[in-house]
Design a protein around this motif. Structure first.
Motif, short mmCIF file in Angstrom:
data_model
loop_
_atom_site.label_atom_id
_atom_site.label_comp_id
_atom_site.label_asym_id
_atom_site.label_seq_id
_atom_site.Cartn_x
_atom_site.Cartn_y
_atom_site.Cartn_z
N VAL A 290 -22.13 5.22 34.34
CA VAL A 290 -23.30 5.21 33.45
C VAL A 290 -24.57 4.69 34.11
O VAL A 290 -25.63 5.30 33.98
CB VAL A 290 -22.98 4.43 32.16
CG1 VAL A 290 -24.25 4.04 31.40
CG2 VAL A 290 -22.08 5.28 31.26
N PRO A 291 -24.55 3.55 34.82
CA PRO A 291 -25.80 3.09 35.46
C PRO A 291 -26.40 4.12 36.41
O PRO A 291 -27.63 4.25 36.49
CB PRO A 291 -25.34 1.83 36.22
CG PRO A 291 -24.15 1.34 35.46
CD PRO A 291 -23.46 2.58 35.01
N GLU A 292 -25.55 4.87 37.13
CA GLU A 292 -26.06 5.91 38.03
C GLU A 292 -26.70 7.04 37.24
O GLU A 292 -27.73 7.59 37.64
CB GLU A 292 -24.91 6.46 38.89
CG GLU A 292 -24.35 5.47 39.89
CD GLU A 292 -25.39 5.03 40.90
OE1 GLU A 292 -26.15 5.90 41.38
OE2 GLU A 292 -25.47 3.83 41.19
N LEU A 293 -26.10 7.39 36.10
CA LEU A 293 -26.67 8.44 35.25
C LEU A 293 -28.02 8.02 34.71
O LEU A 293 -28.97 8.81 34.68
CB LEU A 293 -25.70 8.75 34.10
CG LEU A 293 -24.42 9.50 34.47
CD1 LEU A 293 -23.43 9.48 33.31
CD2 LEU A 293 -24.73 10.94 34.86
N ASN A 296 -30.75 8.23 37.16
CA ASN A 296 -31.21 9.62 37.34
C ASN A 296 -31.78 10.21 36.06
O ASN A 296 -32.01 11.43 35.99
CB ASN A 296 -30.05 10.49 37.82
CG ASN A 296 -29.57 10.11 39.20
OD1 ASN A 296 -30.33 9.62 40.03
ND2 ASN A 296 -28.29 10.31 39.46
N LYS A 297 -31.96 9.34 35.05
CA LYS A 297 -32.52 9.74 33.75
C LYS A 297 -31.66 10.78 33.03
O LYS A 297 -32.15 11.59 32.24
CB LYS A 297 -33.96 10.24 33.90
CG LYS A 297 -34.89 9.21 34.52
CD LYS A 297 -36.34 9.56 34.34
CE LYS A 297 -37.25 8.50 35.00
NZ LYS A 297 -37.02 7.14 34.47
N GLU A 298 -30.35 10.72 33.27
CA GLU A 298 -29.40 11.57 32.56
C GLU A 298 -28.93 10.81 31.31
O GLU A 298 -27.74 10.52 31.13
CB GLU A 298 -28.21 11.90 33.46
CG GLU A 298 -28.55 12.77 34.64
CD GLU A 298 -28.50 14.25 34.29
OE1 GLU A 298 -28.25 14.58 33.12
OE2 GLU A 298 -28.72 15.06 35.20
N HIS A 299 -29.88 10.52 30.41
CA HIS A 299 -29.58 9.69 29.25
C HIS A 299 -28.55 10.32 28.32
O HIS A 299 -27.61 9.65 27.86
CB HIS A 299 -30.87 9.40 28.45
CG HIS A 299 -31.92 8.73 29.26
ND1 HIS A 299 -33.04 9.39 29.72
CD2 HIS A 299 -32.03 7.44 29.70
CE1 HIS A 299 -33.80 8.54 30.41
NE2 HIS A 299 -33.21 7.36 30.41
N GLU A 318 -18.62 -4.30 25.45
CA GLU A 318 -19.21 -3.86 26.71
C GLU A 318 -19.75 -2.43 26.59
O GLU A 318 -20.83 -2.11 27.09
CB GLU A 318 -18.18 -3.93 27.83
CG GLU A 318 -18.76 -3.61 29.21
CD GLU A 318 -17.72 -3.69 30.31
OE1 GLU A 318 -18.09 -3.40 31.46
OE2 GLU A 318 -16.55 -4.03 30.02
N VAL A 319 -19.00 -1.57 25.90
CA VAL A 319 -19.44 -0.18 25.70
C VAL A 319 -20.66 -0.15 24.78
O VAL A 319 -21.61 0.60 25.01
CB VAL A 319 -18.31 0.68 25.10
CG1 VAL A 319 -18.80 2.09 24.79
CG2 VAL A 319 -17.13 0.75 26.07
N VAL A 320 -20.65 -0.98 23.73
CA VAL A 320 -21.78 -1.04 22.81
C VAL A 320 -23.05 -1.46 23.54
O VAL A 320 -24.12 -0.88 23.34
CB VAL A 320 -21.48 -2.00 21.64
CG1 VAL A 320 -22.73 -2.22 20.79
CG2 VAL A 320 -20.35 -1.45 20.77
N GLU A 321 -22.91 -2.46 24.43
CA GLU A 321 -24.09 -2.91 25.18
C GLU A 321 -24.62 -1.80 26.09
O GLU A 321 -25.84 -1.61 26.20
CB GLU A 321 -23.74 -4.15 26.01
CG GLU A 321 -24.96 -4.72 26.73
CD GLU A 321 -24.69 -6.06 27.40
OE1 GLU A 321 -25.55 -6.51 28.16
OE2 GLU A 321 -23.61 -6.65 27.14
N LEU A 322 -23.72 -1.05 26.72
CA LEU A 322 -24.15 0.06 27.57
C LEU A 322 -24.81 1.16 26.74
O LEU A 322 -25.79 1.77 27.18
CB LEU A 322 -22.96 0.63 28.34
CG LEU A 322 -22.47 -0.19 29.53
CD1 LEU A 322 -21.12 0.34 30.04
CD2 LEU A 322 -23.50 -0.17 30.66
#
Length: 373
Positions: A290-293, A296-299, A318-322
């Motif tokens: 997810v951080p890599e996405l 790259n603005k792949e929201h 942790e998933v909720v925070e992401l």
């Protein structure tokens, strides 16, 4: 057959790869959101067949097909589109086939078989008894003859049990203990013998009867010629190169293998530890991706993947925070607030508590930022 998928919608990559993955002797070697990058890939890689959307930004599918023809590459192209109006234009550029969305597996398989027949692809090096076993999201065994039809649910379960032992011989006593624990032993032995007979009978039309091995008190499967989705997932994760320029595309292709929990709704009692293991493996991979996405603005892709793992455990903070971070990066204030309120409500109902102070602090800080923008 090496296949390329070109569609500007990532959702179609998932749909197409899932269906094409069920067709024997077919390998998806690339998935692209624009035809320009796909063309560059074709110039340096071996490709046998291309599925391409027509309506795309930059260069549409028709222009891509014209450019392929001008480059003197005899590469079969199948258009997959939401619009029926392009049919005549598609065949003007010598498209092999034209499929209108939503795509069905039967229609897709028909197009692939047509490509094989017209272009005479040689699969003589493939063993006739090659077959596929899919365990994520359900249980399915498929050969070139189609899917295996099980005589009974118990034969399906015992087959799945033996698959999870990766070809190792398993004692009759252990099988009975794990699958028939409440049945008197004499009845269980008789029932197990019947189930093994049913498995062989179900596999026989596919030429796979001989993969079931047994001796006096052990059973096992010969999986040498089988492609198994959970084995593929683990192997590909081990060899994934994070330094490669194609890392993101390859990572997303690997993620798509996990279409749902092991065995789906057929979650057997003996399989719970493996279900949890693969769920953690997939979840850890997505959280790392997810951080890599987002970088790259792949929201939307990040949000889609996070929602996928969140659906398995809606109390995973942790998933909720992401997810909150993804909505904040996308500047989606409404979704950001709705998610936090939904999670807060679930925590109160399910656990009688509130989100952690750290999450509340993060939410408040990000909300102030969003209100200022």
């Amino acid at each position: 057959m090496k296949v390329l998928i070109i569609d500007d919608e990532k959702a179609m990559h998932l749909v197409m790869s899932k269906m094409l993955g069920k067709i024997p002797d077919l390998e998806i070697v690339g998935m692209f959101q624009d035809s320009l990058r796909a063309f560059s890939y074709i110039e340096t890689h071996s490709v046998d067949l291309v599925f391409v959307d027509i309506s795309m930004p930059k260069e549409n599918g028709l222009d891509f097909a014209k450019r392929m023809a001008e480059s003197d590459r005899d590469l079969p192209i199948i258009f997959v589109t939401s619009h029926k109006d392009y049919a005549m234009d598609a065949f003007d550029v010598y498209a092999l086939d034209y499929i209108v969305k939503p795509v069905s597996f039967e229609r897709l398989e028909k197009s692939v078989n047509r490509a094989r027949a017209i272009h005479h692809y040689d699969y003589s090096d493939k063993k006739e008894d090659t077959f596929f076993i899919y365990c994520f999201g359900g249980i399915e065994v498929r050969s070139s003859m189609g899917p295996v039809k099980w005589i009974s649910r118990k034969s399906e379960e015992v087959f799945a049990y033996l698959v999870m032992h990766h070809g190792r011989m398993v004692s009759r006593e252990r099988i009975i203990e794990d699958i028939f624990p409440e049945m008197p032993r004499k009845n269980a032995v008789t029932y197990l013998n019947t189930v093994i007979y049913q498995i062989r009978k179900s596999l026989d039309p596919h030429g796979l009867k001989a993969i079931v091995h047994s001796n006096k008190d052990h059973y096992g499967l010969d999986l040498e010629n089988a492609t198994i989705d959970f084995v593929e997932l683990e192997n590909k994760l081990l060899t994934l190169d994070e330094t490669s320029p194609e890392y993101m595309e390859e990572a997303l292709r690997i993620e798509e293998v996990y279409i749902g929990p092991l065995f789906g709704e057929r979650a057997f009692l003996w399989s719970f530890s493996d279900i949890e293991r693969f769920h953690r493996l997939h979840g850890t991979f997505v959280k790392k991706l997810v951080p890599e996405l987002l970088k790259n603005k792949e929201h939307n892709t990040a949000i889609s993947l996070l929602k996928k793992i969140w659906s398995y455990n809606e109390l995973d903070e942790e998933v909720v925070e992401l997810l909150l971070h993804s909505y904040a990066s996308k500047m989606d204030r409404v979704a950001f607030i709705e998610l936090f309120e939904q999670y807060t409500g679930m925590m109160k109902i399910e656990l009688g508590t509130s989100p952690s102070k750290e999450l509340v602090g993060y939410y408040s800080e990000q909300l102030r930022e969003l209100n200022r923008k």
